[in-house]
Write a protein that holds these residues in place. Structure first.
Motif, PDB file in Angstrom:
ATOM      1  N   VAL A  35     -46.688 -26.129  20.698  1.00 53.53           N
ATOM      2  CA  VAL A  35     -45.903 -24.919  20.966  1.00 53.53           C
ATOM      3  C   VAL A  35     -44.410 -25.213  20.895  1.00 53.53           C
ATOM      4  O   VAL A  35     -43.941 -26.179  21.497  1.00 53.53           O
ATOM      5  N   THR A  36     -43.688 -24.381  20.187  1.00 50.55           N
ATOM      6  CA  THR A  36     -42.229 -24.425  20.225  1.00 50.55           C
ATOM      7  C   THR A  36     -41.784 -23.654  21.466  1.00 50.55           C
ATOM      8  O   THR A  36     -42.263 -22.542  21.715  1.00 50.55           O
ATOM      9  N   VAL A  37     -40.893 -24.247  22.240  1.00 48.87           N
ATOM     10  CA  VAL A  37     -40.485 -23.663  23.515  1.00 48.87           C
ATOM     11  C   VAL A  37     -38.977 -23.457  23.549  1.00 48.87           C
ATOM     12  O   VAL A  37     -38.215 -24.313  23.105  1.00 48.87           O
ATOM     13  N   GLY A  38     -38.575 -22.357  24.088  1.00 44.82           N
ATOM     14  CA  GLY A  38     -37.153 -22.081  24.225  1.00 44.82           C
ATOM     15  C   GLY A  38     -36.765 -21.807  25.661  1.00 44.82           C
ATOM     16  O   GLY A  38     -37.602 -21.382  26.469  1.00 44.82           O
ATOM     17  N   TRP A  39     -35.532 -22.096  25.972  1.00 48.14           N
ATOM     18  CA  TRP A  39     -34.951 -21.686  27.248  1.00 48.14           C
ATOM     19  C   TRP A  39     -34.009 -20.523  26.959  1.00 48.14           C
ATOM     20  O   TRP A  39     -33.162 -20.606  26.063  1.00 48.14           O
ATOM     21  N   LEU A  40     -34.174 -19.464  27.703  1.00 49.96           N
ATOM     22  CA  LEU A  40     -33.327 -18.293  27.590  1.00 49.96           C
ATOM     23  C   LEU A  40     -32.679 -18.065  28.949  1.00 49.96           C
ATOM     24  O   LEU A  40     -33.128 -18.598  29.958  1.00 49.96           O
ATOM     25  N   ARG A  41     -31.625 -17.270  28.987  1.00 46.18           N
ATOM     26  CA  ARG A  41     -30.988 -16.973  30.264  1.00 46.18           C
ATOM     27  C   ARG A  41     -30.492 -15.535  30.274  1.00 46.18           C
ATOM     28  O   ARG A  41     -30.242 -14.939  29.224  1.00 46.18           O
TER      29      ARG A  41
ATOM     30  N   GLY B 152     -42.679 -16.352  17.005  1.00 44.79           N
ATOM     31  CA  GLY B 152     -42.442 -16.061  15.596  1.00 44.79           C
ATOM     32  C   GLY B 152     -41.110 -15.380  15.385  1.00 44.79           C
ATOM     33  O   GLY B 152     -40.592 -14.734  16.290  1.00 44.79           O
ATOM     34  N   GLY B 153     -40.538 -15.525  14.198  1.00 42.85           N
ATOM     35  CA  GLY B 153     -39.273 -14.887  13.881  1.00 42.85           C
ATOM     36  C   GLY B 153     -38.108 -15.853  13.993  1.00 42.85           C
ATOM     37  O   GLY B 153     -38.264 -17.067  13.976  1.00 42.85           O
TER      38      GLY B 153
ATOM     39  N   GLY C 196     -35.943 -12.094  21.285  1.00 45.92           N
ATOM     40  CA  GLY C 196     -37.165 -11.346  21.018  1.00 45.92           C
ATOM     41  C   GLY C 196     -38.236 -12.156  20.312  1.00 45.92           C
ATOM     42  O   GLY C 196     -39.387 -11.695  20.202  1.00 45.92           O
ATOM     43  N   SER C 197     -37.892 -13.343  19.846  1.00 48.24           N
ATOM     44  CA  SER C 197     -38.856 -14.204  19.172  1.00 48.24           C
ATOM     45  C   SER C 197     -39.676 -15.027  20.156  1.00 48.24           C
ATOM     46  O   SER C 197     -40.526 -15.808  19.749  1.00 48.24           O
TER      47      SER C 197
END
Length: 122
Positions: A32-38, A100-101, A107-108
């Motif tokens: 899984v590709t994981v992101g941190w958002l704030r 995705g995106g 929103g991805s």
């Protein structure tokens, strides 16, 4: 659906450091590709930094050289090391699985309702 739980938020002084953890359960994170958002109250959620399933990282310009993302697949956890913190880093931080995106678009990533508060005092 990956279930992720953040921890490690808190209060830091400007110039200080914090490390956030994002632990997964119910599914392994190694693919899984994981992101941190704030998100700051009243503002839109923004992407901050992410790490692909293969270990490549990518981030917004304002955190380059200060924030580092890493993953420990054996512990099913992704980490966000935040150094040289600034008051403008104050926000609720969310870790989210990429769905995705555009990698840099919030929103991805899967929507998360719960995050961890990071407050940086000047």
């Amino acid at each position: 659906q990956v279930w992720l739980v953040e921890s490690g938020g808190g209060l830091a002084q400007a110039g200080g450091s914090l490390r956030l953890s994002c632990a997964a359960s119910g599914r392994t994170l190694d693919t899984v590709t994981v992101g941190w958002l704030r998100q700051v109250p009243g503002k839109v959620r923004e992407f901050v930094i992410g790490i692909t399933w293969s270990g490549n990282s990518y981030s917004i310009e304002s955190v380059k050289g200060r924030f580092t993302i890493s993953r420990d697949n054996a512990k099913n956890t992704v980490y966000l090391q935040m150094n040289s913190l600034k008051p403008e880093d104050t926000a609720v931080y969310y870790c989210s699985a990429y769905r995705g995106g555009d990698l840099y678009e919030p929103g991805s990533y899967e929507w998360r309702a719960q995050g961890t508060q990071v407050t940086v005092s000047s």
